[in-house]
Design an enzyme around this catalytic site. Structure first.
Site, PDB file in Angstrom:
ATOM      1  N   ASN A 144      -0.294  -4.011  -1.205  1.00 27.46           N
ATOM      2  CA  ASN A 144      -1.120  -4.447  -0.071  1.00 27.46           C
ATOM      3  C   ASN A 144      -2.075  -3.299   0.249  1.00 27.46           C
ATOM      4  OD1 ASN A 144       0.838  -2.680   0.927  1.00 27.46           O
ATOM      5  ND2 ASN A 144       1.237  -3.845   2.765  1.00 27.46           N
ATOM      6  N   CYS A 185       6.154  -5.739   2.119  1.00 33.17           N
ATOM      7  CA  CYS A 185       6.463  -5.066   3.387  1.00 33.17           C
ATOM      8  C   CYS A 185       7.619  -4.107   3.140  1.00 33.17           C
ATOM      9  CB  CYS A 185       6.831  -6.077   4.454  1.00 33.17           C
ATOM     10  SG  CYS A 185       7.257  -5.308   6.023  1.00 33.17           S
ATOM     11  N   GLY A 186       7.321  -2.819   3.281  1.00 28.90           N
ATOM     12  CA  GLY A 186       8.313  -1.800   2.941  1.00 28.90           C
ATOM     13  C   GLY A 186       9.487  -1.738   3.896  1.00 28.90           C
ATOM     14  N   ASN A 187       9.243  -2.001   5.185  1.00 33.23           N
ATOM     15  CA  ASN A 187      10.363  -1.980   6.141  1.00 33.23           C
ATOM     16  C   ASN A 187      11.171  -3.273   6.045  1.00 33.23           C
ATOM     17  OD1 ASN A 187      10.073   0.592   7.390  1.00 33.23           O
ATOM     18  ND2 ASN A 187       8.273  -0.167   8.454  1.00 33.23           N
ATOM     19  N   ASN A 237       9.925  -1.603  13.259  1.00 33.42           N
ATOM     20  CA  ASN A 237       9.057  -2.631  12.671  1.00 33.42           C
ATOM     21  C   ASN A 237       9.960  -3.847  12.508  1.00 33.42           C
ATOM     22  OD1 ASN A 237       7.209  -2.704   9.505  1.00 33.42           O
ATOM     23  ND2 ASN A 237       6.629  -3.595  11.460  1.00 33.42           N
ATOM     24  N   ASN A 293      -4.577  -2.455   6.075  1.00 39.51           N
ATOM     25  CA  ASN A 293      -3.725  -1.686   6.988  1.00 39.51           C
ATOM     26  C   ASN A 293      -4.377  -0.311   7.133  1.00 39.51           C
ATOM     27  OD1 ASN A 293      -1.206  -3.545   7.084  1.00 39.51           O
ATOM     28  ND2 ASN A 293      -1.644  -3.334   4.899  1.00 39.51           N
ATOM     29  N   HIS A 337      -4.388  -0.331   1.909  1.00 35.72           N
ATOM     30  CA  HIS A 337      -4.229   0.702   2.942  1.00 35.72           C
ATOM     31  C   HIS A 337      -5.450   1.613   2.977  1.00 35.72           C
ATOM     32  CE1 HIS A 337      -0.012  -0.219   3.817  1.00 35.72           C
ATOM     33  NE2 HIS A 337       0.050  -0.556   2.543  1.00 35.72           N
ATOM     34  N   ASN A 355       2.615 -11.987   8.394  1.00 36.53           N
ATOM     35  CA  ASN A 355       2.341 -11.157   9.564  1.00 36.53           C
ATOM     36  C   ASN A 355       2.396 -12.003  10.834  1.00 36.53           C
ATOM     37  OD1 ASN A 355       1.736  -8.549   8.328  1.00 36.53           O
ATOM     38  ND2 ASN A 355      -0.119  -9.533   7.509  1.00 36.53           N
ATOM     39  N   CYS A 367       5.444   1.556   9.308  1.00 41.03           N
ATOM     40  CA  CYS A 367       4.934   0.717   8.214  1.00 41.03           C
ATOM     41  C   CYS A 367       5.374   1.381   6.912  1.00 41.03           C
ATOM     42  CB  CYS A 367       3.416   0.626   8.283  1.00 41.03           C
ATOM     43  SG  CYS A 367       2.673  -0.308   6.940  1.00 41.03           S
ATOM     44  N   GLY A 368       6.249   0.714   6.175  1.00 46.26           N
ATOM     45  CA  GLY A 368       6.829   1.318   4.974  1.00 46.26           C
ATOM     46  C   GLY A 368       5.812   1.500   3.861  1.00 46.26           C
ATOM     47  N   THR A 369       5.046   0.455   3.580  1.00 48.17           N
ATOM     48  CA  THR A 369       4.022   0.582   2.530  1.00 48.17           C
ATOM     49  C   THR A 369       2.952   1.585   2.959  1.00 48.17           C
ATOM     50  OG1 THR A 369       2.924  -1.367   3.483  1.00 48.17           O
ATOM     51  CG2 THR A 369       4.312  -1.717   1.523  1.00 48.17           C
ATOM     52  N   GLY A 370       2.675   1.596   4.277  1.00 41.25           N
ATOM     53  CA  GLY A 370       1.673   2.529   4.794  1.00 41.25           C
ATOM     54  C   GLY A 370       2.117   3.969   4.673  1.00 41.25           C
ATOM     55  N   GLU A 428      -1.556  -2.073  11.698  1.00 40.62           N
ATOM     56  CA  GLU A 428      -1.256  -2.963  10.577  1.00 40.62           C
ATOM     57  C   GLU A 428      -2.177  -4.192  10.537  1.00 40.62           C
ATOM     58  OE1 GLU A 428       2.477  -4.255   9.212  1.00 40.62           O
ATOM     59  OE2 GLU A 428       3.555  -2.565  10.110  1.00 40.62           O
TER      60      GLU A 428
END
Ligand SMILES: N[C@H](CCC[C@H](N)C(=O)O)C(=O)O
Length: 280
Positions: free
Chosen positions: A161, A73-75, A13, A194, A163, A64, A221-224, A212
């Site tokens: 965010n 954004c987790g990543n 990512n 997402n 999901h 984005n 996707c980190g948050t995902g 995403e």
């Protein structure tokens, strides 16, 4: 005006990172859209700005690749921590990073002077429909919808965010590119969403692909992954500590019932400069 940028990725990512501590008021949304293009630009899933903050060491702003502003954004935040430490912005290994999804604690794991992995306190998952946001009155946020002649069960969760987590029997050949945008843009989600497609393998491993919001299918996707893990714990599919396997690699996730913690790598790819006038 020439801006320096750094290209980084977290499990594939990938992000363009620009130091904006001078708080330049540029059309960052338009720049994100153009610079993220993979054929005519630098290429990336998003544009990340290092911004000043009075709530933390720094603020991470994330756009984005379609130019939309995302809360978190987790990543990218793992890349952000590595960037700050290895480029000399800080010598701290515990960082406080402000985001539009609140302040996040980062714990950098150093090996021979370099950041090997970053553990992030992602905070609590959010279930209140009005905060995700999702248009449902279902108390457990489980929503059945029909798209493309398929009935899908969605679990709506926010990690700051939105999901939509969907468990499928076989994720490898699931039509992510067909179904993903239909859910991303579904009227259920007033700010879009997402979309995570998750398979629980027989050995208890979670395998996930993601469409995403504002990007399309990404390598990770980190948050995902956090949202998918929380949904899996709440449905009794996994214990509260485990791994999520994505196209780009593996994230270690813990959900203690209140907060989610995620650990994974981040990597530099290259540095460069852009003459802004040619892009705006
Ligand atoms: N597309 C996401 C932002 C990036 C999240 C993802 N790259 C991650 O690692 O969490 C959104 O619009 O909410």
């Amino acid at each position: 005006m020439v801006l320096e940028f750094t290209k980084m990725h977290g499990l594939g990512n990938d992000f363009i990172i620009i130091d904006n501590l001078q708080d330049k008021k540029l059309d960052w949304s338009k720049l994100a859209k153009k610079l993220c293009q993979r054929n005519t630009g630098i290429g990336g899933d998003g544009l990340v700005l290092v911004s000043p903050s009075d709530k933390g060491d720094y603020k991470m702003v994330i756009y984005n690749s379609d130019g939309s502003l995302a809360q978190m954004c987790g990543n990218a935040i793992r890349c952000f921590g590595k960037y700050l430490y290895e480029k000399g912005y800080t010598d701290k290994t515990n960082l406080v990073i402000d985001t539009d999804a609140g302040v996040k604690q980062l714990y950098l794991k150093i090996n021979e002077g370099l950041v090997e992995t970053v553990k992030v306190d992602m905070g609590p998952p959010i279930f209140q429909p009005e905060l995700i946001p999702v248009n449902t009155t279902n108390s457990d946020n489980n929503i059945k919808i029909q798209v493309a002649q398929q009935e899908l069960n969605i679990t709506a969760i926010s990690m700051g965010n939105p999901h939509a987590v969907i468990f499928v029997d076989q994720v490898e050949d699931f039509p992510v590119k067909e179904i993903g945008p239909l859910i991303e843009n579904h009227p259920l989600f007033p700010q879009k969403t997402n979309v995570e497609f998750v398979q629980l393998k027989e050995d208890g491993t979670l395998v996930m692909r993601v469409w995403e919001r504002g990007v399309g299918e990404t390598q990770a996707c980190g948050t995902g992954a956090c949202a998918a893990f929380v949904a899996s714990v709440l449905k009794g599919k996994v214990k509260n500590q485990g791994e999520v396997h994505l196209l780009g690699g593996v994230l270690k996730i813990t959900f203690d019932g209140e907060r989610v913690f995620k650990e994974g790598p981040a990597a530099f790819v290259f540095e460069g400069k852009v003459k802004i006038e040619e892009w705006l």
